[in-house]
Structures are given as structure tokens and as C-alpha cells.
Design a protein around this motif. Structure first.
Motif, short mmCIF file in Angstrom:
data_model
loop_
_atom_site.label_atom_id
_atom_site.label_comp_id
_atom_site.label_asym_id
_atom_site.label_seq_id
_atom_site.Cartn_x
_atom_site.Cartn_y
_atom_site.Cartn_z
N SER A 8 6.55 6.40 3.09
CA SER A 8 7.94 7.02 3.08
C SER A 8 7.56 9.01 2.80
CB SER A 8 7.94 6.88 1.38
OG SER A 8 7.28 7.12 0.78
N VAL A 62 14.78 -7.54 0.98
CA VAL A 62 16.62 -7.14 1.65
C VAL A 62 16.99 -8.21 2.82
CG1 VAL A 62 14.61 -4.78 1.06
CG2 VAL A 62 15.19 -6.13 3.85
N GLU A 190 12.37 -2.54 -1.95
CA GLU A 190 13.65 -1.33 -0.99
C GLU A 190 13.03 -0.06 -0.60
OE1 GLU A 190 16.95 -2.03 -1.60
OE2 GLU A 190 16.92 -3.68 -2.54
N THR A 191 12.34 0.52 -1.14
CA THR A 191 12.08 1.53 0.03
C THR A 191 11.34 1.52 0.95
OG1 THR A 191 11.46 2.83 -2.38
CG2 THR A 191 10.50 4.26 -0.29
N ALA A 194 13.31 0.30 3.51
CA ALA A 194 14.76 1.33 4.26
C ALA A 194 13.86 2.32 5.66
CB ALA A 194 15.16 2.43 3.07
N GLU A 245 16.65 10.43 -0.63
CA GLU A 245 16.04 8.67 0.49
C GLU A 245 14.51 8.56 -0.37
OE1 GLU A 245 17.04 7.19 2.43
OE2 GLU A 245 19.03 8.92 2.73
#
Length: 246
Positions: A8, A62, A190-191, A194, A245
Motif C-alpha cells: 500500500s 472482494v 479491502e486495501t 485495491a 486510498e
């Protein structure tokens, strides 16, 4: 899961590229006393745990959980962070942001049915990123301390020890160990999902470990709102867009 932080930080790295081709933090400022151990743990996290567990589980979540369900869960979990973000912004002297966090929490907890619906955002009330106690003390000069790559967890600094105090505020204080673990895992999935599109940036780096470490430390200083000369040439709104984000 926190192993998502390994990748991330790449979003933050992309924003820094507007200023320079490499992270601007000087090597002398990096407090990495156990780098040998950290690199071994990096290999464990990045080469094994992420591709064989974290990534596929996150993508499965997801891809197969309906969007309305995921959205409700994400809204509910984010709402739990509003109170301690309010307090920590007050400690940092950000009165307006603190009031916004309080307003969002009140509206989403009541009208939004416990935070399942983000009514505050629908009402154009700004959603600021979470602020931790580690950010607050860092804002007043407490350094990051030693950098550690924790196995099955990811990057961590000694200053983040202060963040445990955030769990003492209502409603986080009502969560038991398993509920807290579930919150951490759901947000992490979720992170991680993405960030699939950002994986190539890490793969192209000649030293992914050093890139992740330097950018992670710079992000810690960014969230603590420490003066950052390396960001002077980057438009603040653009940088906030990248950081949203996380």
C-alpha cells in the motif's frame, strides 16, 4: 491484514515521484538497526505470505461478497475510528478537523444506523483520514524510532506503540480481541485488493525492501503533519488524493 502495508505504500511512492525519482529521505535518517532480520522478514511476507495467502484471500473477498455488503462493513468499521481521530486532531491543534470527525460520527451513528451508511459523505461532509496517537506525538517531535518488519504483519515503528491507546476510546474499547482482529482483517483485505494495479511498481524497483521502508517512514511523518520539504513542489490536493486510498 497489515502485510498489505508492504504494497500500500506504493501509492504514496507514486505521489513522491512527482518530486524526485527516489524517496527523498536521506539514508542517515533511516533508523533500521536490524536490517538483516528485517530483510529476511520482508522475503517471508512478500515472497510467501502475500502471494499465497493474503492476495488470494483478499481478491476472493472482494470478488464474491456483494458490494452493498462490503460497503456497509467498510462504512461501519471506518465509523469506529472517528472518535479517536477527533481526539488526536485536537491534540495536534486541528480543531476544524476534530469537529468534522465528531460530526461525521454523530450523523453516521444515528441516521446512518450505527455507521452502516455513510450519510455524512452524502451530505458533503469531508472524510479525513484516520489520525492516531502516534501521529499526534510525532507532530510534537517524537521520532519514529527503530523500523521493524514484523513477520506476518508488515512495517512497524516504535512510535506506533502509542497507537494502542486509541483502542481505549468508545466504541473501539467495546471490541474484544476477536472483534478487533476481524476489523483489522476486513479493512486489510479491502486495501490489499485495491492495490493489485500497483504491484508492478514494486516489482520494477531494484530494492523493493528499501523502497517500502523509506516511503513508509515518509508516510508516517506525513500523517504526523511534520514539515516535509520534499513535498513542496507537489500540490497538496493531489497528494491528499493519493493518500485517501490508504
Amino acid at each position: 491484514m497489515k502485510t498489505t502495508t508492504v504494497i500500500s505504500t506504493l501509492i504514496f511512492a507514486l505521489s513522491l515521484s512527482a518530486c524526485s525519482s527516489t524517496p527523498s529521505q536521506e539514508p542517515s535518517q533511516v533508523n533500521d538497526p536490524i536490517e538483516g532480520f528485517n530483510r529476511v522478514m520482508w522475503d517471508l511476507n512478500y515472497e510467501y505470505l502475500d502471494p499465497y495467502f493474503v492476495r488470494p484471500v483478499s481478491l476472493g473477498y472482494v470478488n464474491y461478497v456483494p458490494m452493498p455488503v462490503r460497503s456497509g462493513i467498510a462504512n461501519f468499521l471506518a465509523n469506529l475510528d472517528e472518535p479517536h481521530s477527533m481526539v488526536n486532531n485536537l491534540l495536534m491543534g486541528n480543531g476544524e478537523k476534530a469537529l468534522t470527525h465528531f460530526t461525521r460520527f454523530f450523523i453516521n451513528t444515528t441516521i446512518g444506523i450505527g455507521g452502516l451508511f455513510d450519510i455524512a459523505s452524502e451530505a458533503d461532509i469531508t472524510k479525513y483520514e484516520e489520525k492516531t496517537l502516534g501521529d499526534a506525538v510525532g507532530h510534537y517531535g517524537v521520532g519514529n524510532g527503530p523500523y521493524v518488519m514484523v513477520p506476518a504483519y508488515g512495517p512497524w515503528t516504535l512510535r506506533e506503540t502509542f497507537d494502542f491507546a486509541d483502542g481505549l476510546y468508545v466504541p473501539l474499547s467495546y471490541l474484544n480481541f476477536w472483534a478487533g482482529l476481524g476489523k483489522w482483517a476486513l479493512e486489510g483485505m479491502e486495501t490489499r485488493a485495491a492495490l493489485v494495479s500497483q504491484e508492478a511498481t514494486l516489482e520494477r524497483s531494484p530494492d523493493p525492501y528499501a523502497l517500502t521502508r523509506d516511503v513508509y517512514l515518509q508516510r508516517r511523518d506525513f500523517t504526523a503533519e511534520i514539515e516535509r520539504t520534499s513535498f513542496e513542489d507537489l500540490d497538496e490536493d493531489e497528494l491528499d488524493g493519493y493518500l485517501d486510498e490508504f
